[in-house]
Design an enzyme around this catalytic site. Sequence first.
Site, PDB file in Angstrom:
ATOM      1  N   ASP A  88       0.986  -1.283   0.239  1.00  0.00           N
ATOM      2  CA  ASP A  88       0.150  -0.038   0.110  1.00  0.00           C
ATOM      3  C   ASP A  88       1.021   1.151   0.080  1.00  0.00           C
ATOM      4  O   ASP A  88       1.706   1.415   0.817  1.00  0.00           O
ATOM      5  CB  ASP A  88      -0.900  -0.009   1.107  1.00  0.00           C
ATOM      6  CG  ASP A  88      -1.954   1.055   1.182  1.00  0.00           C
ATOM      7  OD1 ASP A  88      -2.695   1.182   0.339  1.00  0.00           O
ATOM      8  OD2 ASP A  88      -1.946   2.148   2.144  1.00  0.00           O
ATOM      9  N   ASP A 505     -15.474  -1.450 -38.465  1.00  0.00           N
ATOM     10  CA  ASP A 505     -14.604  -2.070 -37.395  1.00  0.00           C
ATOM     11  C   ASP A 505     -13.857  -0.674 -36.702  1.00  0.00           C
ATOM     12  O   ASP A 505     -14.093   0.407 -37.387  1.00  0.00           O
ATOM     13  CB  ASP A 505     -13.750  -3.054 -37.883  1.00  0.00           C
ATOM     14  CG  ASP A 505     -13.439  -3.963 -36.995  1.00  0.00           C
ATOM     15  OD1 ASP A 505     -12.760  -3.575 -35.876  1.00  0.00           O
ATOM     16  OD2 ASP A 505     -13.485  -5.177 -37.229  1.00  0.00           O
ATOM     17  N   GLY A 530     -15.134   2.956 -37.011  1.00  0.00           N
ATOM     18  CA  GLY A 530     -16.062   3.421 -35.925  1.00  0.00           C
ATOM     19  C   GLY A 530     -16.175   2.403 -34.625  1.00  0.00           C
ATOM     20  O   GLY A 530     -15.633   1.245 -34.735  1.00  0.00           O
ATOM     21  N   ASP A 531     -16.871   2.736 -33.854  1.00  0.00           N
ATOM     22  CA  ASP A 531     -17.284   1.989 -32.607  1.00  0.00           C
ATOM     23  C   ASP A 531     -18.973   1.589 -32.561  1.00  0.00           C
ATOM     24  O   ASP A 531     -19.684   2.478 -32.731  1.00  0.00           O
ATOM     25  CB  ASP A 531     -17.130   2.663 -31.312  1.00  0.00           C
ATOM     26  CG  ASP A 531     -17.122   1.770 -30.086  1.00  0.00           C
ATOM     27  OD1 ASP A 531     -18.085   0.998 -30.011  1.00  0.00           O
ATOM     28  OD2 ASP A 531     -16.606   2.037 -29.165  1.00  0.00           O
ATOM     29  N   PHE A 532     -19.154   0.078 -32.855  1.00  0.00           N
ATOM     30  CA  PHE A 532     -20.500  -0.142 -33.011  1.00  0.00           C
ATOM     31  C   PHE A 532     -21.370  -0.125 -31.898  1.00  0.00           C
ATOM     32  O   PHE A 532     -22.686  -0.118 -31.992  1.00  0.00           O
ATOM     33  CB  PHE A 532     -20.825  -1.631 -33.836  1.00  0.00           C
ATOM     34  CG  PHE A 532     -19.918  -2.632 -33.183  1.00  0.00           C
ATOM     35  CD1 PHE A 532     -19.776  -3.089 -31.788  1.00  0.00           C
ATOM     36  CD2 PHE A 532     -19.303  -3.562 -34.243  1.00  0.00           C
ATOM     37  CE1 PHE A 532     -19.263  -3.943 -31.496  1.00  0.00           C
ATOM     38  CE2 PHE A 532     -18.607  -4.823 -33.585  1.00  0.00           C
ATOM     39  CZ  PHE A 532     -18.591  -5.042 -32.159  1.00  0.00           C
ATOM     40  N   ARG A 547     -18.976 -14.059 -35.789  1.00  0.00           N
ATOM     41  CA  ARG A 547     -18.114 -14.057 -34.554  1.00  0.00           C
ATOM     42  C   ARG A 547     -18.076 -12.847 -33.772  1.00  0.00           C
ATOM     43  O   ARG A 547     -17.061 -12.469 -33.345  1.00  0.00           O
ATOM     44  CB  ARG A 547     -16.755 -14.460 -35.260  1.00  0.00           C
ATOM     45  CG  ARG A 547     -16.807 -16.133 -35.269  1.00  0.00           C
ATOM     46  CD  ARG A 547     -15.268 -16.237 -35.455  1.00  0.00           C
ATOM     47  NE  ARG A 547     -15.011 -15.904 -36.991  1.00  0.00           N
ATOM     48  CZ  ARG A 547     -14.602 -16.977 -38.039  1.00  0.00           C
ATOM     49  NH1 ARG A 547     -14.839 -18.082 -37.754  1.00  0.00           N
ATOM     50  NH2 ARG A 547     -14.770 -16.495 -39.185  1.00  0.00           N
TER      51      ARG A 547
HETATM   52  N1  SAM Z   1     -16.016 -10.776 -38.149  1.00  0.00           N
HETATM   53  C1  SAM Z   1     -14.853 -11.173 -38.290  1.00  0.00           C
HETATM   54  C2  SAM Z   1     -14.439 -12.605 -38.367  1.00  0.00           C
HETATM   55  O1  SAM Z   1     -15.673 -13.402 -38.316  1.00  0.00           O
HETATM   56  O2  SAM Z   1     -13.620 -13.155 -38.772  1.00  0.00           O
HETATM   57  C3  SAM Z   1     -13.819 -10.782 -37.042  1.00  0.00           C
HETATM   58  C4  SAM Z   1     -14.524 -11.210 -35.670  1.00  0.00           C
HETATM   59  S1  SAM Z   1     -13.546 -10.813 -34.351  1.00  0.00           S
HETATM   60  C5  SAM Z   1     -13.815 -12.050 -33.229  1.00  0.00           C
HETATM   61  C6  SAM Z   1     -14.567  -9.589 -33.715  1.00  0.00           C
HETATM   62  C7  SAM Z   1     -14.099  -8.111 -34.357  1.00  0.00           C
HETATM   63  O3  SAM Z   1     -15.048  -7.151 -33.877  1.00  0.00           O
HETATM   64  C8  SAM Z   1     -12.859  -7.607 -34.414  1.00  0.00           C
HETATM   65  O4  SAM Z   1     -12.582  -7.364 -35.740  1.00  0.00           O
HETATM   66  C9  SAM Z   1     -13.030  -6.323 -33.435  1.00  0.00           C
HETATM   67  O5  SAM Z   1     -12.006  -5.374 -33.914  1.00  0.00           O
HETATM   68  C10 SAM Z   1     -14.329  -5.826 -33.785  1.00  0.00           C
HETATM   69  N2  SAM Z   1     -14.700  -4.925 -32.792  1.00  0.00           N
HETATM   70  C11 SAM Z   1     -14.837  -5.127 -31.410  1.00  0.00           C
HETATM   71  N3  SAM Z   1     -15.215  -4.165 -30.956  1.00  0.00           N
HETATM   72  C12 SAM Z   1     -15.729  -3.638 -31.812  1.00  0.00           C
HETATM   73  C13 SAM Z   1     -16.619  -2.067 -31.648  1.00  0.00           C
HETATM   74  N4  SAM Z   1     -16.832  -1.653 -30.550  1.00  0.00           N
HETATM   75  N5  SAM Z   1     -16.824  -1.341 -32.784  1.00  0.00           N
HETATM   76  C14 SAM Z   1     -16.511  -2.157 -33.971  1.00  0.00           C
HETATM   77  N6  SAM Z   1     -15.927  -3.167 -34.175  1.00  0.00           N
HETATM   78  C15 SAM Z   1     -15.538  -3.890 -32.927  1.00  0.00           C
END
Ligand code: SAM
Length: 638
Positions: A88, A505, A530-532, A547
């Site tokens: 700590d 992605d 972008g971020d989904f 996946r």
């Molecule tokens: N769809 C591909 C395949 O089947 O081979 C890749 C699957 S991989 C397990 C998951 C994918 O989701 C990665 O490419 C990762 O960068 C993307 N990913 C993760 N978080 C994400 C987010 N917040 N926004 C966009 N993409 C994201």
Amino acid sequence: MVLNPVISKLVGKLVVLASASPRRMEILRNVGLRFEVVPSRFKETLDKSQFKTPQQYAVETAKQKALEVAKRMPFQHLKIPHMVIGADTIVSVDGKILEKPVDKKDAYRMLSSLSGKEHSVYTGVALVFCHEKENEVDYQLFDFYEETKVKFADLSESMLWEYIDSGEPMDKAGGYGIQALGGMLVESVHGDFLNVVGFPLNHFCRQLDLLYNGSKLSSSDSHSTLILSQPSPDHGPGSSCKRSPPASPAHKVKINSEQGDGSRTPVNSLSNKTSPGKSAETRRAMPLNVTEQEEREPKREELQRIIQLMEGFKASKALFTASNVGLFDVLRRRPELDAAEVAQELKASVRGTERLLEACVSLGLLKSKERPSQTPVYKNTSLSKRFLLSDTPFSLRGYIQHCDKTVWPLFSHLEEAVQEGSNQHQRAFGKTSEDLFQDAVYNNQEAKLRFMGAMHSIARVTGKAVATAFDLSRFKTACDLGGCTGALAYEFTKAHPELTVTVFDLPAVVDLSEHFHPRHTDNRVSFVAGDFFKDDLPKADLYILARVLHDWSDEKVNILLNKIAEACTPGCAVLVAETILDRESPYAALQSLNMLVQTEGRERTKRQYADLLRQHGFGAVRTVQTSNFLDAFMARKV
Ligand code: SAM
């Protein structure tokens, strides 16, 4: 490399760091100490007014942290560590103790109280040694502290706020981190710099030296106090522990603890004295009621099956190694080499190469030709030519590297993952993963490219079956969410000449996607970063999720499906490609364990996917179990 001869004494023993501080982990890893991280759940809520000095407070907090973990591990992890390290760090100025600021205002209060003055940084360290004997665990506690004096420059208001706005102060004692931006605030340091970073490495090594080798601490070591129960100089801590007679009932956890003045702390004050249940060891010792069925001689097939399961990891590792060293590529360039020639090509030992070659033959990855009175020569089988060379269309080399360098270390913590129900990036790689992809998968270029290479290779092998699972002729535009390198998107455009696909992605992935573009392609695949979970999704008639859902908890899956549903107009559809969890083969269940060690997600049953889709307004769910490892669902927005 193990630098410190004392630290080498701990090799092969279970050492646990009861702290999630990345700085402490780095300091200890840098000297070659091998340890597991089990963050303490002890809340830092001791009443400061009860301590005569700040250092006593730091030492007591360190003790409680280490003891909490040492006491929890036999119950929860079914493991008894050799040593648990607790620490700590606090800052003390004008007789007040400063810990971590709770917000920006608090950070301002702390930092302005340090401006232009000297303060003390104390790290209290506790080492708890655990000894198991006759179902009882004795805990032996050693502690010490280190003080370093730090003088801050006069800090202007603007400098203070600039530093606070950087976000750095928030998880640091006293509101600053000397090893990063906070170093700019410091005029001078007297004492151990690493102590200010969070761990007094030098004092720790000297303490271990004292415990294991019996050497004396130097007389200048005035801050080493409160050594609680010291082992005899000739032996390590394990042998000098004072053991109490076995307590009743059996399996009682018992704490042995002495104060620095030699007095004993009442056991009750430190021990919860409850039974830890049966530890792994005690369970093994329980008498079994052996039935006749269990006593009969095992059949050959039974033995074969169980041996295959027990030894399966050796086959995987042999495959990974042969692939990593480039064995299959060597035998493509120069077929029919003998072991010595292969060893020369690989710059490896003949002894080791011989074994690896023979293992690959036994696994059907190589063929050997025996030549009378000569050494055998080796060449690739059709299986290795198809999947194990580095640059063939269906090469799985990228995926194999991912299995070896990422999945293997994570799986070696499966036991902890099962205990805790969470992924193991922290233990395997020292990485926290609040956002799994940003923090754990993509936090360095090499790991990022490896992950992308893995996704690329597996998508090339499984993609066509997904792309052709349904009639998609009515769709003109598709968006592959989390489409990574675009490997699946290219399969969709190959199979559907009218379709254009946007791969969506994270920016870190899109930046590197051109490494994976096929040589010959029209312009029907494009990339958007972008971020989904946060950003608007590109407009499309068909959303593909391959996946992706298995990476996330139901909560996050619901957020994502909700966003897709909002972006869809009636008639739009979603296509999900995942491994369906069923009882037909172990593949999906093992994949689900894989998701446990790697992510916050899991594989799901057909019913679970269909329910999730329906909950978000998608109907007419159709499923195709492809001949590959991915199954596909399609559902229309109603
Ligand atoms: N769809 C591909 C395949 O089947 O081979 C890749 C699957 S991989 C397990 C998951 C994918 O989701 C990665 O490419 C990762 O960068 C993307 N990913 C993760 N978080 C994400 C987010 N917040 N926004 C966009 N993409 C994201």
